[in-house]
Every structure is written in structure tokens, then in C-alpha cells.
Scaffold this motif. Structure first.
Motif, PDB file in Angstrom:
ATOM      1  N   GLU A 174       0.828  -1.205   0.000  1.00 30.49           N
ATOM      2  CA  GLU A 174       0.000   0.000   0.000  1.00 30.49           C
ATOM      3  C   GLU A 174       0.862   1.254   0.000  1.00 30.49           C
ATOM      4  OE1 GLU A 174      -2.479   3.300   1.793  1.00 30.49           O
ATOM      5  OE2 GLU A 174      -0.551   2.454   2.419  1.00 30.49           O
ATOM      6  N   ASP A 202      -7.842   1.679   7.846  1.00 28.01           N
ATOM      7  CA  ASP A 202      -6.489   2.246   7.794  1.00 28.01           C
ATOM      8  C   ASP A 202      -6.355   3.326   8.872  1.00 28.01           C
ATOM      9  OD1 ASP A 202      -3.941   3.036   7.047  1.00 28.01           O
ATOM     10  OD2 ASP A 202      -4.408   3.200   4.919  1.00 28.01           O
ATOM     11  N   SER A 247      -6.216   5.073  -0.198  1.00 28.72           N
ATOM     12  CA  SER A 247      -5.857   3.830   0.462  1.00 28.72           C
ATOM     13  C   SER A 247      -6.438   2.693  -0.382  1.00 28.72           C
ATOM     14  CB  SER A 247      -6.370   3.807   1.902  1.00 28.72           C
ATOM     15  OG  SER A 247      -5.894   2.665   2.605  1.00 28.72           O
TER      16      SER A 247
END
Length: 344
Positions: A174, A202, A247
Motif C-alpha cells: 500500500e 487504515d 488507500s
């Protein structure tokens, strides 16, 4: 505001603050050296996550295997060349029941972080404190939440009623351009047509003024109702319609899969060696875990289709292997709410 008209929720157990803390300590330990993408420590982290999934009764997602190898490209956080390296997505399946068994909700959190401050100084031994980025809030907090939700979801599967199956995922890559989620959404272990929704977690280990950011609620009509109905924790929900904040959910939104992004907001230790487990608020993390478990339960039980809706598309659309530039800094932290126009 959103009267609830769906099926009743399961009576889920309470999350364990102790287990959340114990697992956060494991993920931030020097032996895992900040979980940098494409490193041996990242692979060791993946092995740990697979063991946790297996210990909670999930089935391996990839034809009997827990891992999906992801080819990496571009540069790492410290400028190292990732060409020729790979990472591992880790995933397991919890089966649903009844008429919705063949439908899936993906819930995930990335486990990679920034690794060592100086990857060239890797002597094959764990780094000292201050020589690596522990990544406690970003995103050990999201990872341990997802693994605790596995327990809650499994406990809530014993009562009657139809519900979707769940694909639990920990993504690699990521921090180097959503590479793990970008690869998975093009190489799903289940039919892409069977994936009804994706929930991404997240940076949820610290909250400011009890505010929890939940975005993507406009990507299918029922999400606005469900995210409010799930809030038995009394959070001040900061809601956003679109699903374009940066994200892993964004990889799924670009493939027209409805998404929900749960995010705790900016915090002082962001991308610093100080982002270690003692900075996490495990009481708040347990509350966010309870909220997420209830929300997942509602999405699993929601009858009918979950059609994707385009909301305020941003220009950045990640694809397989497209590394984003996340290493240019103005020296301030932005407001992460995607509906802000310009820079706040």
C-alpha cells in the motif's frame, strides 16, 4: 436520519483490548523492522498473519493457500529499487449462509509500512529503536482490528438468516502505490461479479474528539443508512460520499465495487519512528473494532443487490503496478476528508 429497515443484527461479542494490544506489539517489534514492502521482514509478517487467520477458523483463499504473490515495481520509501521484488497478500474466507452464500464482502487492511530508515544498513539483525518505522497506527492498528473482527464475525454466524461470505485480506504494497490491492482486484480468488462490497481499515488507533472518518457511503444506496445504524459506540461520524481517498479501497472503487473506508484521522507520529504501539489508544481501537464488526454484519445481511454508484471521481486512478508518488511533502498534514475542495 436514516431509519433502519433491514434485518436484525447478530449479538456480537465484545472485542478484546488485550488481544489488540498483544498483536500490535508483535507487528511493531524490531524483528519485523517496519514491515517494508519486498523485504524478508514483510514475508515474515505475512506468515504471522496467515497463522492468525488459520487459528481463527478461516479457509485459505487462494486454492488452498493463504498467500498471493504480488510483483512490485517502482521505488521503496527510502528510494530503493523494488524491481524484481515481490510481496504477499494474505487472505482467508469465512463462508456465509443461505441465499447470500455465493456473494462476498471484502474487508481488508494493509500490513506493510516504511521499513528501516536506512535499508542499505541492513546487517541481517533487528534494528534498534529509532532505526525503523514501527507503523503502529499506520497500519498495525487496522490489521489487528481486522483480525479481531474475524472472531466477531465467526461468532455472529451461528444465528439464522442469510448472509454474505467474507474475504478477509491483509494487503502488501500500500505504501508504494496500492500495489497489493491493485494486483488483487485484477486477480481475485473469487469471481469479480460475486464481490458486492469492500471495507478498508487504515490508521484507526488514535482518534481526535471521538471523530471517526467514514467515506464511500455514496458508492451504493444503502451504505448511508448502514454506517449510521452500526454506530452504537457514539462516534462523531465524519461522513463522505466518495471513495477516492488514497488507500486500498480505491483499487476496488475503480473497478466499480462499492467501498467503505474507515479512518481515524491525522496524528502527530505519522510516518515517524515514534509511531510505536504505546501511542495507540486501545480503548478507542476496541470501540472502532466493535463498530466495524457491526457494520460488516449489517452489510453481510443487507438483502438484494448493492449497485455501485459513481461519486465525484478524482483524477488519480491506480492500476496494476502504477506506483504513486507518495514521497513529496509540503511539511504539513492535510485534512484527509476527500470532500474538501483544494487543500485544507
Amino acid at each position: 436520519l436514516f431509519p433502519f429497515a433491514g434485518p436484525a443484527m447478530a449479538d456480537l461479542p465484545a472485542p478484546s483490548e488485550q488481544r489488540l494490544q498483544e498483536r500490535a506489539i508483535v507487528l511493531t517489534a524490531p524483528e519485523l523492522a517496519g514491515r517494508g514492502s519486498g523485504t524478508p521482514e514483510s514475508d515474515a509478517t505475512a506468515e504471522t498473519l496467515a497463522a492468525w487467520m488459520g487459528g481463527q477458523g478461516l479457509e485459505p483463499a487462494f486454492d488452498g493457500a493463504w498467500f498471493q504473490s504480488v510483483p512490485l515495481s517502482g521505488e521503496g520509501w527510502a528510494g530503493e529499487d523494488l524491481t524484481g521484488r515481490s510481496g504477499l497478500n494474505v487472505a482467508g474466507v469465512l463462508k456465509g449462509r443461505g441465499s447470500l452464500t455465493g456473494r462476498f464482502v471484502v474487508i481488508g487492511a494493509h500490513y506493510d509500512h516504511l521499513g528501516r530508515l536506512d535499508p542499505e544498513n541492513d546487517q541481517g539483525s533487528p534494528p534498534a529503536s529509532g532505526e525503523y518505522y514501527p507503523g503502529a497506527n499506520d497500519n498495525a492498528s487496522g490489521v489487528v482490528l481486522v483480525h479481531e473482527v474475524i472472531r466477531l464475525a465467526a461468532a455472529g454466524s451461528g444465528d439464522g438468516g442469510d448472509r454474505r461470505s467474507v474475504l478477509f485480506v491483509n494487503f502488501t504494497g500500500e505504501e508504494v502505490g496500492l500495489q497489493g490491492s491493485g494486483y488483487m482486484v485484477s486477480h481475485l480468488p473469487v469471481s469479480a461479479d460475486s464481490v458486492d462490497a469492500m471495507i478498508n481499515i487504515d490508521t484507526v488507533g488514535q482518534l481526535t474528539d471521538d471523530r471517526l472518518h467514514v467515506s464511500g457511503i455514496g458508492t451504493t444506496p444503502s451504505f448511508g443508512r448502514l454506517v449510521v445504524e452500526a454506530n452504537d459506540q457514539g462516534f462523531d461520524l465524519s461522513l463522505a460520499q466518495g471513495g477516492w481517498s488514497g488507500s486500498d479501497h480505491m483499487s476496488f472503487n475503480t473497478r466499480e465495487i462499492p467501498v467503505i473506508f474507515i479512518f481515524g484521522g491525522a496524528y502527530p507520529e505519522y510516518n515517524r519512528p515514534a509511531d510505536d504501539w504505546p501511542t495507540l489508544d486501545f480503548g478507542d481501537l476496541a470501540r472502532v473494532t466493535a463498530y466495524t464488526g457491526r457494520l460488516l454484519d449489517l452489510v453481510r445481511r443487507e438483502p438484494g443487490e448493492l449497485p455501485w454508484v459513481m461519486v465525484a471521481e478524482k483524477n488519480l486512478r491506480p492500476g496494476d503496478g502504477d506506483a504513486q508518488n507518495r514521497q513529496t511533502w509540503l511539511g504539513t498534514l492535510p485534512d484527509f476528508t476527500e470532500d474538501v475542495q483544494g487543500y485544507k
